[in-house]
Design a protein around this motif. Sequence first.
Motif, PDB file in Angstrom:
ATOM      1  N   HIS A 102       4.876   2.311  -3.422  1.00  0.00           N
ATOM      2  CA  HIS A 102       4.808   2.973  -4.728  1.00  0.00           C
ATOM      3  C   HIS A 102       5.452   2.163  -5.845  1.00  0.00           C
ATOM      4  O   HIS A 102       5.915   2.716  -6.833  1.00  0.00           O
ATOM      5  N   LEU A 141     -17.918   0.315  -6.913  1.00  0.00           N
ATOM      6  CA  LEU A 141     -16.466   0.106  -6.973  1.00  0.00           C
ATOM      7  C   LEU A 141     -15.837   1.037  -8.001  1.00  0.00           C
ATOM      8  O   LEU A 141     -14.776   1.631  -7.762  1.00  0.00           O
ATOM      9  N   MET A 200     -13.128   4.027  -7.337  1.00  0.00           N
ATOM     10  CA  MET A 200     -11.875   4.143  -8.093  1.00  0.00           C
ATOM     11  C   MET A 200     -11.746   5.535  -8.708  1.00  0.00           C
ATOM     12  O   MET A 200     -10.678   6.159  -8.627  1.00  0.00           O
ATOM     13  N   VAL A 207      -2.672   1.998  -4.739  1.00  0.00           N
ATOM     14  CA  VAL A 207      -3.267   0.744  -4.278  1.00  0.00           C
ATOM     15  C   VAL A 207      -3.764   0.885  -2.839  1.00  0.00           C
ATOM     16  O   VAL A 207      -4.883   0.477  -2.498  1.00  0.00           O
ATOM     17  N   GLY A 208      -2.932   1.488  -2.008  1.00  0.00           N
ATOM     18  CA  GLY A 208      -3.328   1.698  -0.622  1.00  0.00           C
ATOM     19  C   GLY A 208      -4.499   2.649  -0.504  1.00  0.00           C
ATOM     20  O   GLY A 208      -5.403   2.441   0.308  1.00  0.00           O
ATOM     21  N   VAL A 209      -4.508   3.693  -1.321  1.00  0.00           N
ATOM     22  CA  VAL A 209      -5.595   4.666  -1.267  1.00  0.00           C
ATOM     23  C   VAL A 209      -6.917   3.984  -1.595  1.00  0.00           C
ATOM     24  O   VAL A 209      -7.910   4.138  -0.869  1.00  0.00           O
ATOM     25  N   PHE A 210      -6.927   3.196  -2.661  1.00  0.00           N
ATOM     26  CA  PHE A 210      -8.182   2.535  -3.014  1.00  0.00           C
ATOM     27  C   PHE A 210      -8.610   1.541  -1.932  1.00  0.00           C
ATOM     28  O   PHE A 210      -9.782   1.482  -1.552  1.00  0.00           O
ATOM     29  N   THR A 211      -7.658   0.751  -1.430  1.00  0.00           N
ATOM     30  CA  THR A 211      -8.023  -0.267  -0.437  1.00  0.00           C
ATOM     31  C   THR A 211      -8.590   0.367   0.826  1.00  0.00           C
ATOM     32  O   THR A 211      -9.619  -0.068   1.347  1.00  0.00           O
ATOM     33  N   LEU A 230      -0.029   6.950   1.356  1.00  0.00           N
ATOM     34  CA  LEU A 230      -0.092   5.659   0.681  1.00  0.00           C
ATOM     35  C   LEU A 230      -0.079   5.854  -0.831  1.00  0.00           C
ATOM     36  O   LEU A 230      -0.361   6.948  -1.329  1.00  0.00           O
ATOM     37  N   ASP A 231       0.239   4.778  -1.552  1.00  0.00           N
ATOM     38  CA  ASP A 231       0.193   4.860  -3.012  1.00  0.00           C
ATOM     39  C   ASP A 231      -1.214   4.526  -3.513  1.00  0.00           C
ATOM     40  O   ASP A 231      -2.137   4.322  -2.710  1.00  0.00           O
ATOM     41  N   LEU A 261     -10.155   7.899   2.394  1.00  0.00           N
ATOM     42  CA  LEU A 261      -9.268   8.586   1.468  1.00  0.00           C
ATOM     43  C   LEU A 261      -8.337   9.545   2.219  1.00  0.00           C
ATOM     44  O   LEU A 261      -7.128   9.597   1.939  1.00  0.00           O
ATOM     45  N   PHE A 302       0.811  -1.214   0.000  1.00  0.00           N
ATOM     46  CA  PHE A 302       0.000   0.000   0.000  1.00  0.00           C
ATOM     47  C   PHE A 302       0.843   1.261   0.000  1.00  0.00           C
ATOM     48  O   PHE A 302       0.314   2.363  -0.103  1.00  0.00           O
TER      49      PHE A 302
END
Lengths: 212, 212, 212
Positions: free
Chosen positions: B158, C74, C78, C39-43, C36-37, C28, B155
């Motif tokens: 990057h 979803l 995104m 992927v982390g932001v979305f998760t 976070l990057d 968010l 996560f």
Amino acid sequence: MDNLPVWAYRLSVAIEAAAVLAFALSGLLAAARKQLDAVGVFTVTFLAAFGGGTLRDLLLDQRPFFWVEHVHWLWLLMGLCVAAMAFMRHRHFEPTERAMQWPDALGLGLFAAAGVSKALHTGSPALVAVLMGVVTGVFGGVLRDVVCNEIPRAFQDHRPYAVCAFIGGWAYVGWWHWTESAAQAMMVCVAVTFGLRALALWRNWVLPAWKA
Amino acid sequence: MDNLPVWAYRLSVAIEAAAVLAFALSGLLAAARKQLDAVGVFTVTFLAAFGGGTLRDLLLDQRPFFWVEHVHWLWLLMGLCVAAMAFMRHRHFEPTERAMQWPDALGLGLFAAAGVSKALHTGSPALVAVLMGVVTGVFGGVLRDVVCNEIPRAFQDHRPYAVCAFIGGWAYVGWWHWTESAAQAMMVCVAVTFGLRALALWRNWVLPAWKA
Amino acid sequence: MDNLPVWAYRLSVAIEAAAVLAFALSGLLAAARKQLDAVGVFTVTFLAAFGGGTLRDLLLDQRPFFWVEHVHWLWLLMGLCVAAMAFMRHRHFEPTERAMQWPDALGLGLFAAAGVSKALHTGSPALVAVLMGVVTGVFGGVLRDVVCNEIPRAFQDHRPYAVCAFIGGWAYVGWWHWTESAAQAMMVCVAVTFGLRALALWRNWVLPAWKA
């Protein structure tokens, strides 16, 4: 175990209650040390008491959970949390923890036995059943520590805890294969787990560590 | 895939084993870095290897888990942990990690393909199936890091990792819609995921970051 | 609720969307604060929005999840994450958080009502149903904070949040027993939860803390 005499039934209820209480108190103390609020205290207490069994039932796809069938336990835990926040002070933490070591060891045995038994009844292979016993006994504490933002104590204190439940679980499986009596196997599992944990506490055993 | 010649079957078993091993070793190294004890080492190794697939099966309500059907993998992981604690020293960590990058990239592809395939077979919509592929490939590492009390690497580093599995998953879905061959779609998914991950490692790609 | 006039239906959709958005934005912002990057932001955004309901459905053994039935959510999340990473800057964090307080309070009420309702329909006892309402409303945020490696805010900020959902849940149960109208009970639950949360924000209420 349906034909127990009344005194034996009462004794077993009392032992079970002491064990759940010991697990719950481990959560309560962890929450108190982190100065959580009432919501956090109840959640962590709940997780410590019933998180392991709930995780096992999720993995085995079993319902209802223990605390859905026995809702009075939820009320008891809430009462316990309220009482603790009203009366428990910092100086009580350590004596409570010491006093809880023995019922906690008993709880480890009871939870492990219950976990192995349930897993075997749903047709799990022996090793998986033993691991489900360990999950039942140990992962309540793991969830407690994850929520409290700590590395789980069971994973890093180098004390035999999960290992006792693991060996006790194999004792269950062995005895059950040999005698086909689940009741006897449960008692053997509790005795072995509790005995090993007691020995470990008494003799100050440590698990092997990484060498640098 | 039932009529594979023997050599192809053996090759696929060897590839799968290398991939699971790479995932397991990522857990083992994380546990070693945190100086966990034997219980923690096994749990984190297990989570890294099978946590993603287990979470996917919990979400999709599928049983039995891979490690319940293939109990020998649990024994293998235990043996791996014992061997590592006996023989692995700090100076081995980095070379192991470097050596594991390629089987890990392969594992990402294989796990993602398996996840997408399972989700589609249970009737999930395309996007959900792709996300289940990502969960299978990436969330073992997420659980590993949560238990080790770290923000999951996937996560915040990057680096394209989950993103490769995400694109690979869409490749699966697209190929499958086009050709209706699940076996071909799996191979395409593995190839795309592995290829992207390899490119990302080789070209040092980074994901966009927040601007201050 | 099947015979709602069109304007009421549209209003209810708009309210629901605002509530989910408020929950998603809390994730968010947490992800942004931890840098976070993507992927982390979305998760984390996903967990904050749908983690609570997903955990409830896992515990109640209900499928499909909300986000499997409504895949467009979803895609929306995104899109939200992409837009936020492109346009959101540090100076926007606090105003967003303040603006989200009211839809968030509404979301707490809606999620709690949905949770209690679903749990009662699957035959849970009253206390369990109320706790499932709390889980639905609060545990998305708990999962968000666990993944971000923080002690969950809901457990330690001494603000009434879960407590409002808890009382609102009992209002649901009481009204439902009395009138047997689930639609009315839902509205009562939302009103009580939102009202209490609004009062708590306005009057700066705090939960009792441990005394030293």
